[in-house]
Design a protein around this motif. Structure first.
Motif, PDB file in Angstrom:
ATOM      1  N   HIS A   1       0.849  -1.186   0.000  1.00  0.00           N
ATOM      2  CA  HIS A   1       0.000   0.000   0.000  1.00  0.00           C
ATOM      3  C   HIS A   1       0.887   1.240   0.000  1.00  0.00           C
ATOM      4  N   HIS A   2       0.506   2.199  -0.766  1.00  0.00           N
ATOM      5  CA  HIS A   2       1.246   3.442  -0.815  1.00  0.00           C
ATOM      6  C   HIS A   2       0.284   4.584  -1.085  1.00  0.00           C
ATOM      7  N   LEU A   3       0.735   5.748  -0.768  1.00  0.00           N
ATOM      8  CA  LEU A   3      -0.069   6.946  -0.935  1.00  0.00           C
ATOM      9  C   LEU A   3       0.209   7.565  -2.297  1.00  0.00           C
TER      10      LEU A   3
ATOM     11  N   LEU B   1      -0.597  10.998  -4.417  1.00  0.00           N
ATOM     12  CA  LEU B   1      -1.095  12.363  -4.333  1.00  0.00           C
ATOM     13  C   LEU B   1      -1.122  12.979  -5.727  1.00  0.00           C
TER      14      LEU B   1
ATOM     15  N   GLU C   1      -3.582  14.954   3.928  1.00  0.00           N
ATOM     16  CA  GLU C   1      -3.726  13.556   3.522  1.00  0.00           C
ATOM     17  C   GLU C   1      -2.469  12.753   3.866  1.00  0.00           C
ATOM     18  N   THR C   2      -1.303  13.371   3.672  1.00  0.00           N
ATOM     19  CA  THR C   2      -0.041  12.707   4.000  1.00  0.00           C
ATOM     20  C   THR C   2       0.071  12.467   5.495  1.00  0.00           C
TER      21      THR C   2
ATOM     22  N   TYR D   1      -2.245   9.651   6.479  1.00  0.00           N
ATOM     23  CA  TYR D   1      -1.717   8.377   5.993  1.00  0.00           C
ATOM     24  C   TYR D   1      -0.576   7.893   6.883  1.00  0.00           C
TER      25      TYR D   1
ATOM     26  N   LYS E   1      -0.687   4.637   9.210  1.00  0.00           N
ATOM     27  CA  LYS E   1       0.263   3.581   8.859  1.00  0.00           C
ATOM     28  C   LYS E   1       1.132   3.207  10.049  1.00  0.00           C
TER      29      LYS E   1
END
Length: 55
Positions: free
Chosen positions: A24-26, A28, A41-42, A45, A49
């Protein structure tokens, strides 16, 4: 020639490269006016995480 060496290296790496799966990764998407949204959002996350109480 430097460009030829770069392309040769690319070809050799392409033969052994495997895509990362199931990580899973973010992602943008940036625009000129959404830096605050991206930072929020970062932060969310990263907090979720690294939240060890949910695991």
């Amino acid at each position: 020639m430097q460009g030829d060496a770069d392309f040769t290296m690319y070809q050799s790496m392409k033969k052994v490269w495997e895509p990362v799966k199931n990580h899973h990764h973010l992602v943008l998407h940036s625009t000129n006016d959404n830096i605050n949204d991206m930072l929020e959002e970062t932060a969310t996350y990263l907090f979720l995480k690294n939240d060890k109480t949910k695991h």
